[in-house]
Scaffold this active site. Structure first.
Site, PDB file in Angstrom:
ATOM      1  NE  ARG A  51      -1.821  -1.953   3.171  1.00 37.48           N
ATOM      2  CZ  ARG A  51      -2.071  -2.399   4.400  1.00 37.48           C
ATOM      3  NH1 ARG A  51      -3.237  -2.174   4.956  1.00 37.48           N
ATOM      4  NH2 ARG A  51      -1.150  -3.042   5.077  1.00 37.48           N
ATOM      5  CG  ASP A  81      -1.085 -12.833   3.644  1.00 39.71           C
ATOM      6  OD1 ASP A  81      -0.793 -11.624   3.710  1.00 39.71           O
ATOM      7  OD2 ASP A  81      -1.288 -13.530   4.650  1.00 39.71           O
ATOM      8  CE1 TYR A 112      -2.589 -13.089  11.908  1.00 34.45           C
ATOM      9  CE2 TYR A 112      -0.664 -14.402  11.391  1.00 34.45           C
ATOM     10  CZ  TYR A 112      -1.236 -13.178  11.651  1.00 34.45           C
ATOM     11  OH  TYR A 112      -0.461 -12.050  11.669  1.00 34.45           O
ATOM     12  NE  ARG A 162      -6.274  -5.478  -1.847  1.00 31.32           N
ATOM     13  CZ  ARG A 162      -7.541  -5.838  -1.978  1.00 31.32           C
ATOM     14  NH1 ARG A 162      -8.145  -5.757  -3.138  1.00 31.32           N
ATOM     15  NH2 ARG A 162      -8.207  -6.291  -0.932  1.00 31.32           N
TER      16      ARG A 162
HETATM   17  O1  CP3 Z   1       5.943  -7.551  -0.698  1.00 32.42           O
HETATM   18  C1  CP3 Z   1       5.779  -8.576  -0.024  1.00 32.42           C
HETATM   19  O2  CP3 Z   1       6.414  -8.810   1.024  1.00 32.42           O
HETATM   20  C2  CP3 Z   1       4.891  -9.655  -0.603  1.00 32.42           C
HETATM   21  C3  CP3 Z   1       3.691  -9.987  -0.035  1.00 32.42           C
HETATM   22  C4  CP3 Z   1       3.357 -10.267   1.426  1.00 32.42           C
HETATM   23  C5  CP3 Z   1       2.106  -9.883   1.985  1.00 32.42           C
HETATM   24  N1  CP3 Z   1       2.020 -10.433   3.227  1.00 32.42           N
HETATM   25  C6  CP3 Z   1       1.081  -9.080   1.300  1.00 32.42           C
HETATM   26  C7  CP3 Z   1       0.015  -8.413   2.074  1.00 32.42           C
HETATM   27  C8  CP3 Z   1       4.047 -11.009   2.403  1.00 32.42           C
HETATM   28  C9  CP3 Z   1       5.445 -11.606   2.367  1.00 32.42           C
HETATM   29  C10 CP3 Z   1       3.184 -11.100   3.533  1.00 32.42           C
HETATM   30  C11 CP3 Z   1       3.531 -11.838   4.756  1.00 32.42           C
HETATM   31  C12 CP3 Z   1       2.628 -11.801   5.910  1.00 32.42           C
HETATM   32  N2  CP3 Z   1       1.251 -11.769   5.920  1.00 32.42           N
HETATM   33  C13 CP3 Z   1       3.070 -11.880   7.252  1.00 32.42           C
HETATM   34  C14 CP3 Z   1       4.503 -12.023   7.698  1.00 32.42           C
HETATM   35  C15 CP3 Z   1       5.222 -10.732   7.706  1.00 32.42           C
HETATM   36  C16 CP3 Z   1       4.834  -9.807   8.831  1.00 32.42           C
HETATM   37  O3  CP3 Z   1       4.374  -8.705   8.496  1.00 32.42           O
HETATM   38  O4  CP3 Z   1       5.032 -10.176   9.986  1.00 32.42           O
HETATM   39  C17 CP3 Z   1       1.916 -11.830   8.075  1.00 32.42           C
HETATM   40  C18 CP3 Z   1       1.902 -11.858   9.588  1.00 32.42           C
HETATM   41  C19 CP3 Z   1       0.778 -11.775   7.218  1.00 32.42           C
HETATM   42  C20 CP3 Z   1      -0.671 -11.774   7.604  1.00 32.42           C
HETATM   43  C21 CP3 Z   1      -1.315 -10.516   7.191  1.00 32.42           C
HETATM   44  N3  CP3 Z   1      -1.628 -10.191   5.887  1.00 32.42           N
HETATM   45  C22 CP3 Z   1      -1.747  -9.452   8.023  1.00 32.42           C
HETATM   46  C23 CP3 Z   1      -1.603  -9.404   9.529  1.00 32.42           C
HETATM   47  C24 CP3 Z   1      -2.318  -8.499   7.183  1.00 32.42           C
HETATM   48  C25 CP3 Z   1      -3.002  -7.243   7.616  1.00 32.42           C
HETATM   49  C26 CP3 Z   1      -2.063  -6.187   8.001  1.00 32.42           C
HETATM   50  C27 CP3 Z   1      -1.755  -5.361   6.806  1.00 32.42           C
HETATM   51  O5  CP3 Z   1      -0.589  -5.091   6.546  1.00 32.42           O
HETATM   52  O6  CP3 Z   1      -2.732  -4.967   6.154  1.00 32.42           O
HETATM   53  C28 CP3 Z   1      -2.200  -8.946   5.836  1.00 32.42           C
HETATM   54  C29 CP3 Z   1      -2.652  -8.268   4.616  1.00 32.42           C
HETATM   55  C30 CP3 Z   1      -1.658  -8.041   3.528  1.00 32.42           C
HETATM   56  N4  CP3 Z   1      -0.720  -8.943   3.121  1.00 32.42           N
HETATM   57  C31 CP3 Z   1      -1.560  -6.879   2.718  1.00 32.42           C
HETATM   58  C32 CP3 Z   1      -0.516  -7.100   1.810  1.00 32.42           C
HETATM   59  C33 CP3 Z   1      -0.033  -6.184   0.716  1.00 32.42           C
HETATM   60  C34 CP3 Z   1      -2.477  -5.673   2.799  1.00 32.42           C
HETATM   61  C35 CP3 Z   1      -3.839  -5.971   2.257  1.00 32.42           C
HETATM   62  C36 CP3 Z   1      -4.275  -5.118   1.074  1.00 32.42           C
HETATM   63  O7  CP3 Z   1      -3.436  -4.602   0.309  1.00 32.42           O
HETATM   64  O8  CP3 Z   1      -5.481  -4.981   0.901  1.00 32.42           O
END
Ligand code: CP3
Length: 344
Positions: free
Chosen positions: A27, A73, A149, A36
């Site tokens: 984002r 994810d 989770y 997105r």
């Molecule tokens: O660029 C990258 O790193 C590639 C993609 C990636 C995402 N999530 C995309 C994402 C990766 C490697 C992850 C890993 C991930 N997902 C972790 C481990 C890393 C960390 O931050 O500790 C965890 C715990 C998650 C679970 C998760 N996914 C959460 C808690 C959330 C919500 C918090 C947030 O940042 O919004 C997500 C959503 C998420 N995953 C988004 C993205 C780009 C945002 C959602 C959106 O764009 O609508």
């Protein structure tokens, strides 16, 4: 020529360390926010190869990282095991929680190859499209973090229920972990067979556990995963990221068999250099808030990390993911500083 990221994971010290950033897609980039909008639901976005390929490539075009991390994810494994996951704005993942062993009935890794084929298709396309020097990074959530989770049912949590389950009936809880290990190993192998050249294991919730629990729920299952993955895919390096593990980073690096260990920003640089780098390649650990701040703080902290860690096997990264409020200009500035580094 071997790709710089892979050379560093093979134990080489490069004159200019390779870099990539956790959550480098997302984002904080206006082009991501626009893309997105093409999918209503976040997992639908992840399961649409056209969109996931484009999201993966966006940060590379701007900043030229040495690694491209697959856009996906960690929760896709839970979704594929049969516990469907939704996303709520500002909340993160939401799913119906597993609260007893009965809730595991019918969940299993059999569906993974087919269910996650859109993710593997994304990797196949990326491996054709990436610049030749850029390494393709796949990833999975580690069992403890996925269990958080799965059992809590949401991302905003104090981990109370999952910790109680793990400490009150560890024999039962091990069955949850064992199921997750099966799903994780399958997803890692499929990613490697479809083009991933490195796999990162995210254990984002390792820091809520005490020492004994880290050994049991983080290190032990990670060692099993690494051993099984290596048998199936020898030569594909693994980076482990047990965020918040403190001094247990050393036990983790020694006992899991990972090729690289990702360190968070609380770990002192001199300790990393003297204790951790002799054991394996280190990745980290710029504070993601310093990247938001930019300016002199960013320049100084970047220089300190490079000065302390780049004399041994090292990959520059953040200590946790890029925050949505990060100005892209600050990322460009960081990329320039690392690229211009000449070991001085
Ligand atoms: O660029 C990258 O790193 C590639 C993609 C990636 C995402 N999530 C995309 C994402 C990766 C490697 C992850 C890993 C991930 N997902 C972790 C481990 C890393 C960390 O931050 O500790 C965890 C715990 C998650 C679970 C998760 N996914 C959460 C808690 C959330 C919500 C918090 C947030 O940042 O919004 C997500 C959503 C998420 N995953 C988004 C993205 C780009 C945002 C959602 C959106 O764009 O609508």
């Amino acid at each position: 020529m071997t790709k710089p990221l892979l050379s560093a994971l093979g134990g080489e010290t490069l004159s200019r360390p390779p870099f990539w950033l956790m959550r480098q897609a997302g984002r904080y980039l206006p082009e991501y926010r626009k893309l997105r909008q093409k999918a209503a639901d976040f997992l639908e976005f992840c399961y649409t190869p056209d969109l996931a390929v484009e999201a993966t490539l966006q940060p590379l075009r701007r900043f030229g990282m040495d690694g491209a991390i697959l856009f996906s994810d960690i929760v896709v494994v839970l979704d594929a095991l049969g516990r469907s996951v939704g996303f709520r704005e500002g909340e993160g993942p939401i799913l119906e929680p597993v609260r007893s062993l009965g809730d595991l009935d019918g969940l299993g890794p059999e569906r993974i190859p087919e269910y996650l084929d859109p993710v593997y298709e994304t990797l196949r396309r990326l491996s054709r499209e990436l610049p030749p020097e850029t390494a393709l990074i796949g990833f999975v959530g580690a069992p403890w973090t996925l269990a958080v989770y799965l059992v809590e049912g949401r991302g905003k949590t104090d981990c109370g229920r999952v910790k109680s389950w793990a400490s009150e009936t560890p024999g039962e809880f091990r069955k949850v972990i064992d199921l997750l290990v099966e799903g994780i190993v399958s997803h890692m192998i499929n990613q490697a067979k479809n083009g991933a050249e490195v796999i990162q294991l995210f254990d984002s919730w390792a820091g809520v556990l005490d020492k004994k629990q880290v050994l049991e729920w983080v290190i032990r299952p990670t060692a099993v995963i690494v051993r099984r993955f290596r048998q199936a895919c020898p030569g594909v390096p693994v980076i482990g990221f047990p965020r918040g593990a403190g001094e247990l980073y050393l036990d983790y690096a020694r006992e899991t068999g990972v090729d690289g260990v990702g360190v968070d920003s609380t770990v002192p640089l001199e300790w990393i250099r003297d204790s951790l780098q002799p054991v394996c390649t280190v990745q980290g650990n710029l504070d993601n808030r310093v990247l938001v701040a930019g300016g002199r703080a960013l320049d100084e902290q970047t220089a300190r990390i490079l000065e302390t860690l780049s004399g041994n096997p090292f990959i520059f990264n953040l200590g946790h993911g890029v925050l949505p409020e990060t100005p892209p200009d600050h990322v460009a500035r960081l990329a320039r500083r690392i690229r211009d580094w000449n070991g001085a």
